[in-house]
Design an enzyme around this catalytic site. Structure first.
Site, PDB file in Angstrom:
ATOM      1  N   LYS B  98      52.291  37.666  22.925  1.00  0.00           N
ATOM      2  CA  LYS B  98      51.828  36.645  23.873  1.00  0.00           C
ATOM      3  C   LYS B  98      50.633  35.991  23.209  1.00  0.00           C
ATOM      4  O   LYS B  98      49.550  36.588  23.096  1.00  0.00           O
ATOM      5  CB  LYS B  98      51.437  37.282  25.213  1.00  0.00           C
ATOM      6  CG  LYS B  98      50.969  36.249  26.210  1.00  0.00           C
ATOM      7  CD  LYS B  98      50.347  36.871  27.448  1.00  0.00           C
ATOM      8  CE  LYS B  98      49.334  35.899  28.037  1.00  0.00           C
ATOM      9  NZ  LYS B  98      48.543  36.511  29.117  1.00  0.00           N
ATOM     10  N   GLY B 159      42.733  34.550  36.209  1.00  0.00           N
ATOM     11  CA  GLY B 159      41.906  35.314  37.140  1.00  0.00           C
ATOM     12  C   GLY B 159      41.398  34.518  38.333  1.00  0.00           C
ATOM     13  O   GLY B 159      40.699  35.054  39.185  1.00  0.00           O
ATOM     14  N   ALA B 186      49.082  33.296  34.570  1.00  0.00           N
ATOM     15  CA  ALA B 186      47.684  33.028  34.896  1.00  0.00           C
ATOM     16  C   ALA B 186      47.502  32.240  36.184  1.00  0.00           C
ATOM     17  O   ALA B 186      48.216  31.276  36.450  1.00  0.00           O
ATOM     18  CB  ALA B 186      46.972  32.301  33.775  1.00  0.00           C
ATOM     19  N   GLY B 187      46.531  32.692  36.961  1.00  0.00           N
ATOM     20  CA  GLY B 187      46.055  31.931  38.118  1.00  0.00           C
ATOM     21  C   GLY B 187      46.746  32.237  39.425  1.00  0.00           C
ATOM     22  O   GLY B 187      46.325  31.747  40.468  1.00  0.00           O
ATOM     23  N   ASN B 208      48.320  39.726  36.884  1.00  0.00           N
ATOM     24  CA  ASN B 208      47.441  40.856  36.581  1.00  0.00           C
ATOM     25  C   ASN B 208      46.372  41.022  37.647  1.00  0.00           C
ATOM     26  O   ASN B 208      46.458  41.900  38.501  1.00  0.00           O
ATOM     27  CB  ASN B 208      46.805  40.706  35.193  1.00  0.00           C
ATOM     28  CG  ASN B 208      46.082  41.961  34.759  1.00  0.00           C
ATOM     29  OD1 ASN B 208      45.788  42.856  35.537  1.00  0.00           O
ATOM     30  ND2 ASN B 208      45.788  42.078  33.488  1.00  0.00           N
ATOM     31  N   THR B 209      45.385  40.122  37.647  1.00  0.00           N
ATOM     32  CA  THR B 209      44.239  40.285  38.534  1.00  0.00           C
ATOM     33  C   THR B 209      44.645  40.383  40.005  1.00  0.00           C
ATOM     34  O   THR B 209      44.085  41.197  40.753  1.00  0.00           O
ATOM     35  CB  THR B 209      43.255  39.114  38.346  1.00  0.00           C
ATOM     36  OG1 THR B 209      42.943  39.013  36.952  1.00  0.00           O
ATOM     37  CG2 THR B 209      41.981  39.318  39.132  1.00  0.00           C
TER      38      THR B 209
END
Lengths: 84, 259
Positions: B98, B159, B186-187, B208-209
């Site tokens: 990645k 994040g 992301a996001g 993830n976050t």
């Protein structure tokens, strides 16, 4: 001799001597610089799963025995870590 | 069978999960299992010989029985990203990478120029590159021309939890590259964001976050898994076009006259 390990300088005058001894080098060979493999053993990485770079260049595991470290070299030892 | 195809691999799950920022390794492990993911992302960081933190983490990841997608997170230059990719290929024994080349620290927006250069070089070295990019169509075209077979456009800054910042741009990206697996990376903050991405026709999402920092990461991992399944099922079922005016759903014909 000073070598940077993961950003911290280490004085290796004594360690290098040990590293050469650890490789089973003869007295004549002791003038040579220690290899990356020897230093990894000495630093305690042993059988750890790590990847290495010297001065920003990747050093494959199979080449660690051939790469000799010199004064001022920057060694990076990386391991798997949490990531997104 | 509706499978996610990334390079020469096929996966059942359309949810990719990051491994960072969990309250504990045990919760990470439970969250991965609850998410039913087939792929987790991992990174490379400096290892202190005495602490051996990476060794414990690696043994946990291997026990999960999922594929790993190493990243080049935190790299700001082509050189850094290349060296990290080389180290990752050896360490994780995978051609997948990645690819992140960060260009701006407040938004962690990719440096698309460096990204393209690194992608081209890595493809030449037979890496299978999954570039973290924006929804920019021209950049996407160049990355595909460089040999990337999967793209990972952002939904919003890493994040941030803002969801799909530019739905119009993402929809255009989907329409322009119908045959390219696209993963919103992301996001994403909530399962509804993830479902929306899948409904738009995106092939998968990477979270993830939003899971790791939830009050209950394990339950949230399951919620994302369900949302991704719902969004994909809805996409395949074919959503109705939006209208400006009402259209009665109950038939008008036969309605009683009851003044």
């Amino acid at each position: 001799m000073r070598i940077q390990l993961n950003g911290a300088w280490r004085d290796l005058a004594a360690l290098a001597q040990d590293a050469r001894a650890a490789q089973g080098a003869t007295a004549a060979q002791c003038t040579a610089s220690p290899t990356l493999a020897a230093m990894l053993r000495l630093w305690g990485y042993g059988s750890s799963t790590v990847a290495t770079a010297v001065n920003g260049e990747f050093v494959p595991a199979r080449k660690r025995d051939e790469i000799q470290l010199h004064d001022g070299d920057r060694v990076e030892v990386l391991a798997p870590m949490q990531g997104g | 069978m509706d499978l996610l195809r990334l390079y020469d691999s096929e996966m059942t799950s359309r949810l990719l999960l990051g491994t960072a920022r969990y309250p504990s390794p045990a919760i990470l492990e439970q969250a991965v299992r609850a998410s039913a993911t087939d792929i987790v992302t991992v990174a490379l960081r400096r290892e202190a010989a005495q602490l051996r933190a990476g060794q414990g983490f690696w043994s946990l990841v291997r026990s999960l029985g999922v594929r790993v997608l190493p990243n080049t997170a935190g790299c700001h230059s082509v050189k850094e990203a290349m060296t990290t990719a080389h180290m990752a290929r050896e360490l994780f024994d995978t051609r997948w990478i990645k690819l992140e080349v960060i260009g701006e620290d407040d938004t962690l927006q990719p440096d698309v120029f460096g990204l393209l250069e690194a992608a081209r070089l890595l493809v030449q070295e037979e890496f299978q590159v999954l570039p973290y990019c924006t929804e920019d169509l021209v950049v996407a075209e160049r990355l595909i021309s460089a040999g990337c077979r999967v793209l990972m456009p952002w939904g919003a800054p890493i994040g941030s939890g803002r969801g799909l910042n530019n739905v119009f741009g993402l929809r255009a990206l989907r329409a322009h590259f119908p045959g390219v697996p696209l993963i919103v990376d992301a996001g994403i903050g909530t399962p509804s964001h993830a479902a929306a991405a899948l409904e738009l026709g995106f092939d998968a999402v990477l979270i993830n976050t939003a899971v790791a920092q939830a009050r209950d990461p394990v339950a949230m991992a399951r919620a994302f898994s369900l949302a991704v399944q719902a969004g994909r099922t809805a996409y395949l079922a074919g959503t109705i076009p939006a209208r400006d005016m009402a259209a009665p759903s109950t038939p008008v014909i036969g309605q009683a006259f009851l003044p």
